[in-house]
Design an enzyme around this catalytic site. Structure first.
Site, PDB file in Angstrom:
ATOM      1  CG  HIS A 148      46.793  37.429  38.956  1.00  0.00           C
ATOM      2  ND1 HIS A 148      46.319  36.129  38.850  1.00  0.00           N
ATOM      3  CD2 HIS A 148      45.846  38.216  38.423  1.00  0.00           C
ATOM      4  CE1 HIS A 148      45.135  36.144  38.266  1.00  0.00           C
ATOM      5  NE2 HIS A 148      44.814  37.395  37.999  1.00  0.00           N
TER       6      HIS A 148
ATOM      7  CB  CYS B 143      42.117  37.148  40.186  1.00  0.00           C
ATOM      8  SG  CYS B 143      41.533  38.076  38.744  1.00  0.00           S
TER       9      CYS B 143
ATOM     10  CD  GLU C 234      48.827  34.201  40.393  1.00  0.00           C
ATOM     11  OE1 GLU C 234      48.380  34.307  39.232  1.00  0.00           O
ATOM     12  OE2 GLU C 234      48.490  34.966  41.314  1.00  0.00           O
TER      13      GLU C 234
END
Length: 277
Positions: A233, A124, A235
């Site tokens: 994202h 990001c 994660e």
């Protein structure tokens, strides 16, 4: 009385992975450096590394020394945006969140890491930092261009919904990302960003695009180590048992990054052994 403990298996050394921190937060009157727990877990569990913080100290971080000690760098997302003077654009609208200390740290860090052969994964804001550091530009507000679908998050929606399927991406055949994930079915990613790539930096190669043509992933051509950035994202939902579902694609991406970091860690260990011999 002496308690007997069974011997623990000796674990192989793990790579040391730096995580970029933000500086715009305070605790009371005290400034603090921050990054989310999700990034720490992505590094320690998803990439099987040891997570360490990279504070946003600008010139206070001796970058050449830092990159020689690291086996990987994860550039995190953030509520803040890169100050537009770094990519020769007009000033931001009033109220736009910026973090000049982070800019002063991460932008030169990217150059130092690439030169030293340190694997990098940008997420990001980290994706945008890599493009800007290497000479690219950004759209400050995608939704005002009339060219792209809505990429911003709905902040009124539950967190699980915001990080769920935003749109599909098309992975470019033959690239680094295609080698990580070569399945034919559509790939869904979350979408929580207002800014995006306007002009790709020289040397960057598109790895994936959104349905509207926006660049969603890139790699650095000719980089000596894993150098990949994604606008979404990974994660957040990479691990089995996540409350809103597991994304194996995200897990594969973190795993590939971790493998690259482990390769560097083993090479550094061999080099230290040769010096000490």
């Amino acid at each position: 009385m002496v308690t007997q403990h069974s011997p623990r298996a000796v674990e192989a050394p793990r790579p040391l992975i730096g995580i970029s921190a933000c500086s715009q937060h305070t605790e009371g009157e005290h400034p603090i450096f921050t990054f989310g727990e999700k990034y720490t877990r992505a590094v320690s569990e998803g990439a099987q590394g040891i997570a360490v913080a990279i504070p946003a100290l600008g010139n206070g971080v001796p970058l050449d020394q830092l990159v020689q000690r690291l086996d990987g760098i994860l550039l995190t997302g953030s509520p803040s945006n890169i100050e537009p003077h770094h990519y020769r654009d007009a000033g931001s609208e009033p109220g736009t969140a910026h973090d000049p200390k982070r800019d002063a740290t991460t932008l030169p860090l990217i150059w130092a890491a690439v030169a030293a052969g340190v694997p990098i994964l940008g997420i990001c804001r980290g994706f945008q930092e890599m493009n800007v550091a290497l000479g690219g530009t950004l759209y400050q507000k995608l939704h005002t261009t009339g060219r792209f679908q809505e990429h911003r998050e709905n902040k009124n929606a539950p967190l699980a919904e915001r990080y769920s399927h935003g749109h599909t991406i098309r992975i470019i055949p033959g690239g680094s990302l295609a080698r990580i994930w070569d399945r034919p079915e559509p790939v869904y990613v979350n979408s929580l960003h207002e800014q995006g790539i306007r002009a790709l930096a020289p040397g960057l190669q598109v790895e994936a695009v959104a349905e509207d043509g926006l660049v969603e992933a890139f790699s650095l051509t000719g980089a000596p180590a894993f150098t990949l950035a994604v606008q979404w994202h990974p994660e957040w939902q990479w691990h089995p048992g996540h409350a809103v579902g597991e994304f194996p694609f995200y897990r594969a991406l973190l795993g590939a990054f971790g493998k690259a970091c482990a390769i560097r860690q083993r090479a550094r260990d061999r080099a230290r052994g040769a010096v000490g011999a």
